[in-house]
Design a protein around this motif. Structure first.
Motif, mmCIF file in Angstrom:
data_model
loop_
_atom_site.group_PDB
_atom_site.id
_atom_site.type_symbol
_atom_site.label_atom_id
_atom_site.label_comp_id
_atom_site.label_asym_id
_atom_site.label_seq_id
_atom_site.Cartn_x
_atom_site.Cartn_y
_atom_site.Cartn_z
ATOM 1 N N ALA A 225 -112.284 -51.751 -28.869
ATOM 2 C CA ALA A 225 -112.382 -52.853 -27.897
ATOM 3 C C ALA A 225 -111.474 -54.001 -28.314
ATOM 4 O O ALA A 225 -110.742 -54.572 -27.497
ATOM 5 C CB ALA A 225 -113.834 -53.319 -27.786
ATOM 6 N N PRO B 146 -122.304 -49.989 -17.826
ATOM 7 C CA PRO B 146 -121.939 -49.016 -16.783
ATOM 8 C C PRO B 146 -123.083 -48.842 -15.777
ATOM 9 O O PRO B 146 -124.263 -49.050 -16.117
ATOM 10 C CB PRO B 146 -121.738 -47.725 -17.570
ATOM 11 C CG PRO B 146 -122.642 -47.858 -18.758
ATOM 12 C CD PRO B 146 -122.647 -49.339 -19.097
ATOM 13 N N TRP C 22 -118.716 -41.337 -18.455
ATOM 14 C CA TRP C 22 -118.314 -41.730 -19.817
ATOM 15 C C TRP C 22 -118.917 -40.774 -20.838
ATOM 16 O O TRP C 22 -118.234 -40.258 -21.724
ATOM 17 C CB TRP C 22 -118.764 -43.167 -20.053
ATOM 18 C CG TRP C 22 -118.680 -43.720 -21.441
ATOM 19 C CD1 TRP C 22 -119.726 -43.964 -22.275
ATOM 20 C CD2 TRP C 22 -117.501 -44.151 -22.142
ATOM 21 N NE1 TRP C 22 -119.273 -44.503 -23.455
ATOM 22 C CE2 TRP C 22 -117.923 -44.638 -23.403
ATOM 23 C CE3 TRP C 22 -116.140 -44.151 -21.828
ATOM 24 C CZ2 TRP C 22 -117.020 -45.131 -24.350
ATOM 25 C CZ3 TRP C 22 -115.250 -44.655 -22.775
ATOM 26 C CH2 TRP C 22 -115.683 -45.132 -24.006
ATOM 27 N N THR D 7 -101.681 -46.969 -19.569
ATOM 28 C CA THR D 7 -103.132 -47.229 -19.587
ATOM 29 C C THR D 7 -103.937 -45.930 -19.496
ATOM 30 O O THR D 7 -104.966 -45.798 -20.165
ATOM 31 C CB THR D 7 -103.525 -48.169 -18.433
ATOM 32 O OG1 THR D 7 -102.956 -47.668 -17.230
ATOM 33 C CG2 THR D 7 -103.037 -49.586 -18.694
ATOM 34 N N TYR E 247 -106.393 -44.662 -22.471
ATOM 35 C CA TYR E 247 -107.824 -44.443 -22.256
ATOM 36 C C TYR E 247 -108.244 -43.088 -22.816
ATOM 37 O O TYR E 247 -109.317 -42.951 -23.407
ATOM 38 C CB TYR E 247 -108.157 -44.532 -20.761
ATOM 39 C CG TYR E 247 -109.627 -44.654 -20.490
ATOM 40 C CD1 TYR E 247 -110.359 -43.596 -19.951
ATOM 41 C CD2 TYR E 247 -110.315 -45.826 -20.802
ATOM 42 C CE1 TYR E 247 -111.711 -43.701 -19.716
ATOM 43 C CE2 TYR E 247 -111.669 -45.951 -20.565
ATOM 44 C CZ TYR E 247 -112.373 -44.890 -20.026
ATOM 45 O OH TYR E 247 -113.707 -45.007 -19.794
ATOM 46 N N TYR F 222 -119.410 -48.357 -24.230
ATOM 47 C CA TYR F 222 -118.822 -48.596 -22.898
ATOM 48 C C TYR F 222 -118.769 -50.102 -22.634
ATOM 49 O O TYR F 222 -117.746 -50.633 -22.186
ATOM 50 C CB TYR F 222 -119.671 -47.897 -21.826
ATOM 51 C CG TYR F 222 -119.103 -48.000 -20.419
ATOM 52 C CD1 TYR F 222 -119.243 -49.171 -19.672
ATOM 53 C CD2 TYR F 222 -118.408 -46.950 -19.841
ATOM 54 C CE1 TYR F 222 -118.710 -49.290 -18.402
ATOM 55 C CE2 TYR F 222 -117.874 -47.045 -18.560
ATOM 56 C CZ TYR F 222 -118.033 -48.212 -17.853
ATOM 57 O OH TYR F 222 -117.483 -48.324 -16.580
ATOM 58 N N ILE G 282 -116.038 -51.845 -24.662
ATOM 59 C CA ILE G 282 -114.673 -51.450 -24.288
ATOM 60 C C ILE G 282 -114.334 -51.868 -22.859
ATOM 61 O O ILE G 282 -113.225 -52.330 -22.579
ATOM 62 C CB ILE G 282 -114.503 -49.923 -24.481
ATOM 63 C CG1 ILE G 282 -114.503 -49.613 -25.997
ATOM 64 C CG2 ILE G 282 -113.248 -49.394 -23.798
ATOM 65 C CD1 ILE G 282 -114.662 -48.147 -26.331
ATOM 66 N N HIS G 283 -115.316 -51.779 -21.949
ATOM 67 C CA HIS G 283 -115.025 -52.084 -20.542
ATOM 68 C C HIS G 283 -115.432 -53.512 -20.151
ATOM 69 O O HIS G 283 -115.031 -54.009 -19.098
ATOM 70 C CB HIS G 283 -115.753 -51.098 -19.621
ATOM 71 C CG HIS G 283 -115.284 -49.687 -19.764
ATOM 72 N ND1 HIS G 283 -115.761 -48.861 -20.787
ATOM 73 C CD2 HIS G 283 -114.402 -48.937 -19.070
ATOM 74 C CE1 HIS G 283 -115.172 -47.672 -20.694
ATOM 75 N NE2 HIS G 283 -114.348 -47.689 -19.667
ATOM 76 N N GLU H 32 -108.091 -55.425 -26.424
ATOM 77 C CA GLU H 32 -107.998 -56.845 -26.044
ATOM 78 C C GLU H 32 -106.714 -57.458 -26.608
ATOM 79 O O GLU H 32 -106.036 -58.233 -25.934
ATOM 80 C CB GLU H 32 -109.211 -57.592 -26.570
ATOM 81 C CG GLU H 32 -109.308 -59.033 -26.064
ATOM 82 C CD GLU H 32 -110.566 -59.743 -26.558
ATOM 83 O OE1 GLU H 32 -110.695 -59.911 -27.788
ATOM 84 O OE2 GLU H 32 -111.411 -60.106 -25.715
ATOM 85 N N GLU I 83 -118.441 -54.578 -19.295
ATOM 86 C CA GLU I 83 -119.682 -54.612 -18.510
ATOM 87 C C GLU I 83 -120.510 -53.374 -18.807
ATOM 88 O O GLU I 83 -119.956 -52.325 -19.208
ATOM 89 C CB GLU I 83 -119.373 -54.589 -17.001
ATOM 90 C CG GLU I 83 -118.831 -55.907 -16.459
ATOM 91 C CD GLU I 83 -119.841 -57.061 -16.608
ATOM 92 O OE1 GLU I 83 -119.421 -58.216 -16.574
ATOM 93 O OE2 GLU I 83 -121.060 -56.753 -16.801
ATOM 94 N N GLN J 248 -121.016 -44.242 -13.761
ATOM 95 C CA GLN J 248 -120.052 -44.540 -14.828
ATOM 96 C C GLN J 248 -120.561 -44.054 -16.199
ATOM 97 O O GLN J 248 -119.812 -43.506 -16.999
ATOM 98 C CB GLN J 248 -119.783 -46.052 -14.882
ATOM 99 C CG GLN J 248 -119.003 -46.581 -13.684
ATOM 100 C CD GLN J 248 -119.069 -48.101 -13.566
ATOM 101 O OE1 GLN J 248 -120.088 -48.726 -13.955
ATOM 102 N NE2 GLN J 248 -118.032 -48.701 -13.037
ATOM 103 N N ARG K 29 -120.551 -58.908 -25.622
ATOM 104 C CA ARG K 29 -120.235 -59.251 -24.216
ATOM 105 C C ARG K 29 -121.375 -60.079 -23.591
ATOM 106 O O ARG K 29 -121.674 -59.940 -22.402
ATOM 107 C CB ARG K 29 -120.049 -57.949 -23.408
ATOM 108 C CG ARG K 29 -118.900 -57.090 -23.876
ATOM 109 C CD ARG K 29 -117.550 -57.659 -23.515
ATOM 110 N NE ARG K 29 -116.462 -56.722 -23.837
ATOM 111 C CZ ARG K 29 -115.178 -56.984 -23.635
ATOM 112 N NH1 ARG K 29 -114.828 -58.152 -23.129
ATOM 113 N NH2 ARG K 29 -114.236 -56.131 -23.946
#
Ligand code: SDX
Length: 443
Positions: A408, A113, A121, A172, A176, A105, A108-109, A412, A111, A117, A87
């Protein structure tokens, strides 16, 4: 192919068209094909036909040596410059400053955390480390000496039967929860497969420990009430998980994406990734490296081994890469982590053979010409062995780290409107319209 002149005229001049001009010499027809992000859409070539009923031109690319299968914002690799970014964050910074759970994290997200967060997590993952008792009983059905990677492959897939709601991949919230379960339970299944292989009782997760510390506890705890991991080993293992977390469209990730494109549940898709990673040319390479070093046995035998590689009778496992043609940045970081681990466990005599082998190979024209450099697997096996892991566990440790990347990439793919079920074409080379001959009449 576009003729030289077409390329030269339109090459780099101002206002150069981002297109290919293709002339089909069979028909004299010329086609303009748009260039997007350095690629052309293979389906654009279907316009090029030799006759009306012609299917049109396809690309032929065994092992996808020059084919982009997707658009992805997860991992960037520059094979010539030895660059790897998750990322956008350089792997060197993440290995030095982050933790595996934080990197999972991020992958998968999208950004890093914030504090809240990260705590949430970490709590979620920690609360999901246990597996159903039936999973333990299922695993105890394997032979006493079953390869742990085979056990991991089967038990990850079996989780799809314990969580049938995972098939609802468009929900979703439900999706998750499966993501959390996969990150949380992979170390547990891995440790159970190790303990099975060792003939030792399975150790349950200790939720007071870190992600890597808990894994070490499930591997090594015996009669002590509470296992206390050595922080240096805990850190080295966490760095290894970070380094293995993702690697864009490698063989196992492509398997996860391809199987996942049928809209199967994530446990089944990740099981396909485990299966691909099991192979000695991919995740099984770290196991193969240790076996190779043991077979070489001493530095005096290196010249004969190198001769065997050049004659095609051997393969220098842990060297070479489809993308990295200079150096694998992960190998450089792992080499530093080796020193940290050996401070605790004592030097492994195989390290001397590995460093001597690397030195010779990096100077030898055979390897230089083929751009063969140490990859992530060359040194990782030395750390795993120093941690007391049997070689069969090496690809299993790779799978724990790669689970974050597989998930991840799967997420996507699910949300990519351009993706649909993966179904390549073929060049048919077999017989056609053969009449059936009864067995009595066959020669
Ligand atoms: C991983 O894709 C990824 O990102 C993978 C990975 C990830 O994080 O997911 O990075 C993890 O899988 C790392 C790679 C681990 N595998 C190994 O270390 C196994 C040994 N290496 C290879 O088998 C090989 O280098 C591959 C599979 C990694 C890459 O193979 P390629 O790109 O298909 O290259 P190739 O097999 O076509 O080889 C090109 C030439 C050939 O020689 P010639 O036929 O041209 O004479 O190089 C030779 C090969 O014979 N060659 C080797 C060699 N690797 C390639 N010769 C000796 N030893 C080797 N290791």
């Amino acid at each position: 192919m576009a003729t030289e002149s077409a390329v030269t005229e339109n090459g780099t001049g101002a206002g150069a068209a981002e297109t290919l001009t293709i002339t089909d010499n069979r028909t004299g027809q010329t086609y303009e094909v748009p260039i997007e992000d350095g690629t052309i859409r293979a389906t654009e070539l279907r316009k090029i036909k030799a006759s009306e009923d012609d299917f049109g031109i396809m690309t032929y690319d065994p092992a996808y040596m020059n084919t982009a299968s997707c658009r992805s914002a997860i991992t960037y690799i520059d094979g010539d410059r030895g660059i790897l970014e998750y990322r956008g964050y350089p792997i060197e910074q993440l290995a030095e400053k982050s933790t595996y759970l934080e990197v999972a994290y991020l992958l998968i997200h999208g950004e890093l955390p914030d504090q809240r967060q990260l705590e949430e997590w970490t709590h979620q993952v920690t609360m999901h480390t246990f597996v159903h008792e039936n999973v333990k009983e299922f695993m105890q059905g394997f032979r006493y000496d079953a390869h742990p990677m085979g056990m991991l492959l089967a038990s990850v897939g079996a989780l799809s039967t314990f969580y049938p709601e995972a098939a609802q991949i468009k929900d979703t919230d439900n999706r998750y929860l499966q993501v959390i379960r996969l990150i949380a339970k992979m170390p547990t299944l891995a440790a159970f497969s190790y303990r099975h292989n060792q003939g030792k009782p399975y150790v349950y997760p200790d939720n007071d420990l870190s992600y890597a510390g808990n894994f070490l506890s499930m591997i090594y705890k015996m009669t002590e009430l509470k296992y206390q991991p050595d922080p240096r080993l805990e850190h080295a293992l966490d760095v290894l998980f970070i380094l293995h977390a993702d690697h864009e469209q490698n063989c196992s990730t492509s398997a996860v994406r391809s199987v996942g494109s049928s809209q199967v549940d994530p446990y089944s898709a990740v099981a396909a990734g485990v299966a691909a990673l099991y192979g000695p040319l991919h995740g099984g390479a770290n196991e193969a490296v240790l076996r190779m070093l043991r077979r070489i046995g001493s530095t005096e035998n290196i010249p004969d081994f190198i001769a065997g590689v050049k004659s095609g009778n051997e393969r220098l496992m842990g060297f070479g890469h489809r993308v990295y043609k200079n150096f694998d940045p992960r190998a450089k970081i792992i080499k530093q982590a080796v020193e940290e681990v050996f401070e605790v466990t004592g030097k492994n005599p195989l390290l001397h053979i590995a460093t001597e082998l690397e030195k010779i190979a990096l100077e030898d024209e055979y390897f230089v010409k083929r751009k063969l450099y140490p990859n992530v697997d060359f040194y990782s096996g030395l750390i795993y062995e120093a941690l007391g892991m049997p070689v069969e566990m090496f690809p299993v440790l790779f799978a724990i780290g790669r689970t974050a990347g597989w998930i991840a990439q799967w997420l996507e793919m699910i949300d990519d409107s351009e993706q649909k079920i993966a179904r390549p074409r073929q060049i048919y080379t077999g017989a056609r319209t053969v009449d059936y001959v009864p067995v009595s009449a066959r020669g």
